[in-house]
Design a protein around this motif. Sequence first.
Motif, PDB file in Angstrom:
ATOM      1  N   LEU A 147      -4.005   0.767  -4.604  1.00  0.00           N
ATOM      2  CA  LEU A 147      -3.748   1.054  -3.200  1.00  0.00           C
ATOM      3  C   LEU A 147      -4.521   0.135  -2.263  1.00  0.00           C
ATOM      4  O   LEU A 147      -4.013  -0.246  -1.201  1.00  0.00           O
ATOM      5  CB  LEU A 147      -4.114   2.515  -2.901  1.00  0.00           C
ATOM      6  N   GLY A 148      -5.745  -0.237  -2.644  1.00  0.00           N
ATOM      7  CA  GLY A 148      -6.626  -0.962  -1.737  1.00  0.00           C
ATOM      8  C   GLY A 148      -6.029  -2.237  -1.172  1.00  0.00           C
ATOM      9  O   GLY A 148      -6.008  -2.443   0.047  1.00  0.00           O
ATOM     10  N   TRP A 149      -5.543  -3.104  -2.039  1.00  0.00           N
ATOM     11  CA  TRP A 149      -5.044  -4.396  -1.544  1.00  0.00           C
ATOM     12  C   TRP A 149      -3.744  -4.231  -0.762  1.00  0.00           C
ATOM     13  O   TRP A 149      -3.478  -4.981   0.186  1.00  0.00           O
ATOM     14  CB  TRP A 149      -4.872  -5.379  -2.696  1.00  0.00           C
ATOM     15  N   LYS A 150      -2.959  -3.211  -1.125  1.00  0.00           N
ATOM     16  CA  LYS A 150      -1.700  -2.965  -0.409  1.00  0.00           C
ATOM     17  C   LYS A 150      -1.983  -2.407   0.984  1.00  0.00           C
ATOM     18  O   LYS A 150      -1.329  -2.788   1.961  1.00  0.00           O
ATOM     19  CB  LYS A 150      -0.836  -1.996  -1.207  1.00  0.00           C
ATOM     20  N   LEU A 151      -2.964  -1.521   1.064  1.00  0.00           N
ATOM     21  CA  LEU A 151      -3.329  -0.950   2.357  1.00  0.00           C
ATOM     22  C   LEU A 151      -3.924  -2.027   3.269  1.00  0.00           C
ATOM     23  O   LEU A 151      -3.621  -2.071   4.466  1.00  0.00           O
ATOM     24  CB  LEU A 151      -4.334   0.188   2.144  1.00  0.00           C
ATOM     25  N   LYS A 208      -3.375  -5.516   8.033  1.00  0.00           N
ATOM     26  CA  LYS A 208      -3.432  -6.861   8.592  1.00  0.00           C
ATOM     27  C   LYS A 208      -2.057  -7.402   8.978  1.00  0.00           C
ATOM     28  O   LYS A 208      -1.955  -8.529   9.466  1.00  0.00           O
ATOM     29  CB  LYS A 208      -4.101  -7.802   7.601  1.00  0.00           C
ATOM     30  N   GLY A 209      -1.019  -6.609   8.759  1.00  0.00           N
ATOM     31  CA  GLY A 209       0.326  -7.039   9.121  1.00  0.00           C
ATOM     32  C   GLY A 209       0.929  -8.063   8.188  1.00  0.00           C
ATOM     33  O   GLY A 209       1.880  -8.761   8.556  1.00  0.00           O
ATOM     34  N   ARG A 210       0.410  -8.166   6.966  1.00  0.00           N
ATOM     35  CA  ARG A 210       0.901  -9.162   6.022  1.00  0.00           C
ATOM     36  C   ARG A 210       1.756  -8.560   4.908  1.00  0.00           C
ATOM     37  O   ARG A 210       2.267  -9.290   4.053  1.00  0.00           O
ATOM     38  CB  ARG A 210      -0.287  -9.894   5.380  1.00  0.00           C
ATOM     39  N   ALA A 211       1.888  -7.252   4.884  1.00  0.00           N
ATOM     40  CA  ALA A 211       2.566  -6.595   3.768  1.00  0.00           C
ATOM     41  C   ALA A 211       4.070  -6.800   3.834  1.00  0.00           C
ATOM     42  O   ALA A 211       4.673  -6.684   4.894  1.00  0.00           O
ATOM     43  CB  ALA A 211       2.248  -5.103   3.774  1.00  0.00           C
ATOM     44  N   PRO A 212       4.693  -7.089   2.697  1.00  0.00           N
ATOM     45  CA  PRO A 212       6.152  -7.138   2.662  1.00  0.00           C
ATOM     46  C   PRO A 212       6.712  -5.736   2.835  1.00  0.00           C
ATOM     47  O   PRO A 212       6.005  -4.737   2.648  1.00  0.00           O
ATOM     48  CB  PRO A 212       6.452  -7.693   1.265  1.00  0.00           C
ATOM     49  N   ASP A 236       4.982   1.781  -0.422  1.00  0.00           N
ATOM     50  CA  ASP A 236       5.755   2.719  -1.241  1.00  0.00           C
ATOM     51  C   ASP A 236       5.623   2.408  -2.732  1.00  0.00           C
ATOM     52  O   ASP A 236       5.821   3.295  -3.569  1.00  0.00           O
ATOM     53  CB  ASP A 236       7.225   2.680  -0.836  1.00  0.00           C
ATOM     54  N   THR A 237       5.285   1.168  -3.067  1.00  0.00           N
ATOM     55  CA  THR A 237       5.120   0.836  -4.483  1.00  0.00           C
ATOM     56  C   THR A 237       3.874   1.497  -5.064  1.00  0.00           C
ATOM     57  O   THR A 237       3.740   1.589  -6.285  1.00  0.00           O
ATOM     58  CB  THR A 237       5.030  -0.687  -4.700  1.00  0.00           C
ATOM     59  N   VAL A 264       4.426 -10.032  -3.314  1.00  0.00           N
ATOM     60  CA  VAL A 264       2.972  -9.903  -3.248  1.00  0.00           C
ATOM     61  C   VAL A 264       2.430 -10.318  -1.888  1.00  0.00           C
ATOM     62  O   VAL A 264       1.529  -9.674  -1.335  1.00  0.00           O
ATOM     63  CB  VAL A 264       2.300 -10.753  -4.358  1.00  0.00           C
ATOM     64  N   LEU A 265       2.976 -11.399  -1.331  1.00  0.00           N
ATOM     65  CA  LEU A 265       2.409 -12.002  -0.128  1.00  0.00           C
ATOM     66  C   LEU A 265       3.174 -11.683   1.144  1.00  0.00           C
ATOM     67  O   LEU A 265       2.698 -11.970   2.237  1.00  0.00           O
ATOM     68  CB  LEU A 265       2.338 -13.522  -0.293  1.00  0.00           C
ATOM     69  N   GLY A 266       4.384 -11.148   0.997  1.00  0.00           N
ATOM     70  CA  GLY A 266       5.112 -10.758   2.197  1.00  0.00           C
ATOM     71  C   GLY A 266       6.102 -11.768   2.703  1.00  0.00           C
ATOM     72  O   GLY A 266       6.621 -11.621   3.797  1.00  0.00           O
TER      73      GLY A 266
END
Length: 251
Positions: free
Chosen positions: A67-71, A76-80, A85-86, A239-241
Motif C-alpha cells: 500500500l505504501g508506494w501506491k498511496l 503526489k498525483g503520479r498514480a495511474p 484499487d490494486t 507502475v509509473l502512471g
Amino acid sequence: MVGEGGLGHVGQDGAAEPRNLTRYGDASLQARTYRSGRVLLAGDAAHVHFPWGGQGLNTGMEDAFNLGWKLAAQVKGRAPDGLLDTYHAERHPVAARVLWNVRAQNALADPDPRMDPLRELFAELMRFDEVNSYLSGMISGVDTVYDVGVRGAGWMAPDLTLTTDRGTVTLVELLRKARPLFLDLDGRDDLVKIVGSRADVVAGEAESPFDALLIRPDGYVAWTSEAGDETLPGALGRVLGRDQSVDSPSW
C-alpha cells in the motif's frame, strides 16, 4: 495466555504480579474489502487469525509495503488510474490463503484422537522435499505472486548481488529509495531509452535468467525481458502512471 516477558514474580503458588498479560483466540476473520473511498485497511484491521508461524506479522508488513508506494504515488498525483484499487485486488487473496492454511493447522492441532490419522498422513507427506518447499513458501509468503498484467512477472525479486562499474551492490540496497527500479543485466541500451528517468536504472551483471527486470518499490517484479520488449511500456504505465509505445525513445 501469559505474554512473553510478562511474568513479574514466580513463587510456589505460581505466577504473581504479572507485568502484562496477553491472550488470543482462534477467530478467523477478514474484512470484505480493504478500501472504501479514503479508508484503507491493513494488518490486523484487515485480517485476524490464530498466530501460527507469525503469519499475521508477515502478512501485515506485506500489506504496508504494497500500500505504501501506491498511496505515495496517489498523494503526489503520479498514480495511474486504479492503482489504489490494486491494493485490495493483490492483498485480499493473500490473507484469505493465510486464513485457509491457519484453519488447516488448527485442525491438525486438535487433540481429538479422530485427528490422529490426519496428523500421521501429514507427517508422512512432509518427508517429501516438494511438500516442504510448498509449505514453507506458503507460510513465509515468499511464494506470493500478483497478477501484474505481464506474463511471468508478479513474484518477489530475490536479493540479487550485482556487479556494476561502481562496485558490488545488492538489490535490497538499491530498493531503499522506495522507487521503481529497472535492472539492465545485459547492456540493453534500447530498453534503457524506453525507461528514461522515471525509474532508477542500474546496469550490471548478476546470476539471472533475464536480460532486464522492472521492479516495483515493494520488491515485486513488474516486468521481465522474457515477456517481450513490446510489453515494457504497458508495465511502466501500470507502475509509473504513463503508457507509451516502444517507438517513443524517452519520457
